[in-house]
Design a protein around this motif. Structure first.
Motif, PDB file in Angstrom:
ATOM      1  N   GLU A   1      43.636  38.357 -23.162  1.00 12.65           N
ATOM      2  CA  GLU A   1      44.105  39.359 -22.205  1.00 12.65           C
ATOM      3  C   GLU A   1      45.610  39.563 -22.296  1.00 12.65           C
ATOM      4  N   ALA A   2      46.328  38.488 -22.640  1.00  9.13           N
ATOM      5  CA  ALA A   2      47.787  38.571 -22.734  1.00  9.13           C
ATOM      6  C   ALA A   2      48.238  39.600 -23.768  1.00  9.13           C
ATOM      7  N   VAL A   3      47.418  39.809 -24.797  1.00 10.14           N
ATOM      8  CA  VAL A   3      47.812  40.717 -25.884  1.00 10.14           C
ATOM      9  C   VAL A   3      46.885  41.922 -26.020  1.00 10.14           C
ATOM     10  N   ALA A   4      45.893  42.044 -25.139  1.00  5.37           N
ATOM     11  CA  ALA A   4      44.884  43.102 -25.273  1.00  5.37           C
ATOM     12  C   ALA A   4      45.462  44.507 -25.151  1.00  5.37           C
ATOM     13  N   ILE A   5      46.606  44.640 -24.487  1.00  3.10           N
ATOM     14  CA  ILE A   5      47.205  45.960 -24.298  1.00  3.10           C
ATOM     15  C   ILE A   5      47.978  46.414 -25.533  1.00  3.10           C
ATOM     16  N   MET A   6      48.193  45.548 -26.501  1.00  2.78           N
ATOM     17  CA  MET A   6      49.008  45.899 -27.667  1.00  2.78           C
ATOM     18  C   MET A   6      48.501  47.118 -28.434  1.00  2.78           C
ATOM     19  N   PRO A   7      47.191  47.254 -28.670  1.00  3.91           N
ATOM     20  CA  PRO A   7      46.728  48.476 -29.354  1.00  3.91           C
ATOM     21  C   PRO A   7      47.068  49.749 -28.581  1.00  3.91           C
ATOM     22  N   GLN A   8      47.009  49.685 -27.238  1.00  2.00           N
ATOM     23  CA  GLN A   8      47.350  50.861 -26.428  1.00  2.00           C
ATOM     24  C   GLN A   8      48.830  51.181 -26.537  1.00  2.00           C
TER      25      GLN A   8
ATOM     26  N   THR B   1      34.811  22.111 -22.960  1.00  2.00           N
ATOM     27  CA  THR B   1      33.454  22.559 -22.661  1.00  2.00           C
ATOM     28  C   THR B   1      33.356  24.025 -23.072  1.00  2.00           C
ATOM     29  N   VAL B   2      32.152  24.507 -23.289  1.00  2.00           N
ATOM     30  CA  VAL B   2      31.959  25.879 -23.746  1.00  2.00           C
ATOM     31  C   VAL B   2      32.566  26.878 -22.753  1.00  2.00           C
ATOM     32  N   MET B   3      32.264  26.713 -21.480  1.00  2.42           N
ATOM     33  CA  MET B   3      32.742  27.653 -20.470  1.00  2.42           C
ATOM     34  C   MET B   3      34.265  27.626 -20.353  1.00  2.42           C
ATOM     35  N   GLU B   4      34.854  26.433 -20.446  1.00  2.00           N
ATOM     36  CA  GLU B   4      36.304  26.317 -20.326  1.00  2.00           C
ATOM     37  C   GLU B   4      37.010  26.929 -21.524  1.00  2.00           C
ATOM     38  N   ILE B   5      36.457  26.722 -22.716  1.00  2.00           N
ATOM     39  CA  ILE B   5      37.039  27.313 -23.921  1.00  2.00           C
ATOM     40  C   ILE B   5      36.959  28.840 -23.862  1.00  2.00           C
ATOM     41  N   LEU B   6      35.821  29.364 -23.416  1.00  2.00           N
ATOM     42  CA  LEU B   6      35.673  30.822 -23.303  1.00  2.00           C
ATOM     43  C   LEU B   6      36.628  31.393 -22.263  1.00  2.00           C
ATOM     44  N   TRP B   7      36.789  30.676 -21.139  1.00  2.00           N
ATOM     45  CA  TRP B   7      37.724  31.131 -20.106  1.00  2.00           C
ATOM     46  C   TRP B   7      39.155  31.137 -20.649  1.00  2.00           C
ATOM     47  N   THR B   8      39.520  30.064 -21.343  1.00  2.00           N
ATOM     48  CA  THR B   8      40.859  29.962 -21.919  1.00  2.00           C
ATOM     49  C   THR B   8      41.082  31.058 -22.959  1.00  2.00           C
ATOM     50  N   TYR B   9      40.062  31.302 -23.768  1.00  2.00           N
ATOM     51  CA  TYR B   9      40.130  32.370 -24.773  1.00  2.00           C
ATOM     52  C   TYR B   9      40.399  33.713 -24.101  1.00  2.00           C
ATOM     53  N   SER B  10      39.736  33.966 -22.964  1.00  2.00           N
ATOM     54  CA  SER B  10      39.921  35.237 -22.255  1.00  2.00           C
ATOM     55  C   SER B  10      41.352  35.382 -21.746  1.00  2.00           C
ATOM     56  N   ILE B  11      41.963  34.277 -21.355  1.00  3.26           N
ATOM     57  CA  ILE B  11      43.348  34.306 -20.867  1.00  3.26           C
ATOM     58  C   ILE B  11      44.300  34.663 -22.003  1.00  3.26           C
ATOM     59  N   TYR B  12      44.118  34.014 -23.142  1.00  4.70           N
ATOM     60  CA  TYR B  12      44.990  34.287 -24.296  1.00  4.70           C
ATOM     61  C   TYR B  12      44.805  35.716 -24.802  1.00  4.70           C
TER      62      TYR B  12
ATOM     63  N   ILE C   1      42.725  44.769 -34.547  1.00  7.34           N
ATOM     64  CA  ILE C   1      42.526  43.841 -33.435  1.00  7.34           C
ATOM     65  C   ILE C   1      42.080  42.439 -33.863  1.00  7.34           C
ATOM     66  N   LEU C   2      41.639  42.305 -35.092  1.00  8.27           N
ATOM     67  CA  LEU C   2      41.297  40.956 -35.571  1.00  8.27           C
ATOM     68  C   LEU C   2      42.531  40.052 -35.570  1.00  8.27           C
ATOM     69  N   TYR C   3      43.711  40.668 -35.703  1.00  7.41           N
ATOM     70  CA  TYR C   3      44.956  39.894 -35.663  1.00  7.41           C
ATOM     71  C   TYR C   3      45.216  39.334 -34.264  1.00  7.41           C
ATOM     72  N   LEU C   4      44.512  39.849 -33.285  1.00  9.11           N
ATOM     73  CA  LEU C   4      44.623  39.346 -31.919  1.00  9.11           C
ATOM     74  C   LEU C   4      43.431  38.465 -31.550  1.00  9.11           C
ATOM     75  N   ILE C   5      42.256  38.869 -31.988  1.00  7.58           N
ATOM     76  CA  ILE C   5      41.027  38.147 -31.650  1.00  7.58           C
ATOM     77  C   ILE C   5      40.999  36.748 -32.245  1.00  7.58           C
ATOM     78  N   VAL C   6      41.277  36.656 -33.536  1.00  5.73           N
ATOM     79  CA  VAL C   6      41.172  35.364 -34.229  1.00  5.73           C
ATOM     80  C   VAL C   6      42.224  34.349 -33.769  1.00  5.73           C
ATOM     81  N   PRO C   7      43.522  34.705 -33.733  1.00 10.28           N
ATOM     82  CA  PRO C   7      44.519  33.730 -33.254  1.00 10.28           C
ATOM     83  C   PRO C   7      44.259  33.259 -31.825  1.00 10.28           C
ATOM     84  N   SER C   8      43.812  34.179 -30.965  1.00  6.05           N
ATOM     85  CA  SER C   8      43.512  33.808 -29.574  1.00  6.05           C
ATOM     86  C   SER C   8      42.366  32.806 -29.523  1.00  6.05           C
ATOM     87  N   LEU C   9      41.372  33.010 -30.375  1.00  2.00           N
ATOM     88  CA  LEU C   9      40.228  32.099 -30.425  1.00  2.00           C
ATOM     89  C   LEU C   9      40.650  30.726 -30.937  1.00  2.00           C
ATOM     90  N   VAL C  10      41.443  30.717 -31.984  1.00  2.00           N
ATOM     91  CA  VAL C  10      41.926  29.447 -32.547  1.00  2.00           C
ATOM     92  C   VAL C  10      42.754  28.694 -31.516  1.00  2.00           C
TER      93      VAL C  10
END
Length: 212
Positions: free
Chosen positions: A127-134, A114-125, A95-104
């Motif tokens: 979530e788009a790939v979070a189902i891949m491990p399943q 802003t901190v909140m906007e970056i975190l919100w944007t990170y959550s959007i990116y 999952i680091l292959y998903l976590i790190v690119p999404s954060l970058v």
């Protein structure tokens, strides 16, 4: 609020309830990717931090609390209460292959720095790939239980309905957010093969199976 968003939220809620009921009734988390659930917990945590800083509506706050509680409740069931039933061997997606690119990406393409906007944007990116491990786990085991299939279908439908929500908002409110639209399209595309198998097999009473 519109009918597409409401149906999307209800589909999302249904997916989470199906997952919790499946784990609790069978006393097992076999076939469920713990890594996908970790990613979803990260998504909800980073997206709903504004729960403590801003109020939109009772409905909005209620749904945020439900998703956060259900997500961490699922993690508790998988990694503590029913840990012996968790299939570590097949849940091997890194999952680091998903976590790190999404954060970058959230630092590169974001509306406001802003901190909140970056975190919100990170959550959007993310979530788009979070189902891949399943989905990867299903492909490795070669099959999925019927209720797990229902969970995945409801989860995929949630994002597809949200795309319709954004289209509706564009025509009725002249509101357009390319970040959530593109991320939603990517997420829906990931489900396409599964949607096809669900419609052609599960809805006909057959077990969903894939070539390993």
């Amino acid at each position: 609020m519109n009918i597409f968003r409401l149906c999307g939220d209800l589909s999302h809620l249904l997916a989470i309830l199906l997952l919790l009921v499946k784990i609790w009734k069978t006393r097992s988390c076999a076939g469920i990717s713990g890594k996908s659930q970790i990613l979803f917990a990260i998504v909800y945590t980073t997206r709903y931090l504004d729960l403590f800083t801003s109020f939109v509506s009772v409905y909005n706050s209620f749904m945020k609390v439900v998703f956060l509680s259900a997500s961490y409740g699922t993690l508790y069931l998988m990694f503590f209460k029913f840990k012996p039933t968790y299939d570590h061997n097949h849940d091997s997606f890194r999952i680091l292959y998903l976590i790190v690119p999404s954060l970058v990406l959230s630092f590169i393409i974001v509306h406001v720095y802003t901190v909140m906007e970056i975190l919100w944007t990170y959550s959007i990116y993310l979530e788009a790939v979070a189902i891949m491990p399943q989905l990867f786990m299903v492909s490795r085991t070669g099959e999925a239980e019927t209720i797990t299939s229902h969970y995945l279908f409801a989860l995929g439908s949630y994002r597809a309905l949200y795309i319709l929500n954004w289209i509706y908002r564009y025509y009725t409110e002249d509101f357009l957010d390319w970040i959530v639209i593109i991320a939603g399209i990517v997420q829906t595309i990931l489900y396409c093969d599964f949607f096809y198998l669900y419609i052609t097999k599960v809805l006909k009473g057959k077990r969903l199976s894939l070539p390993v």
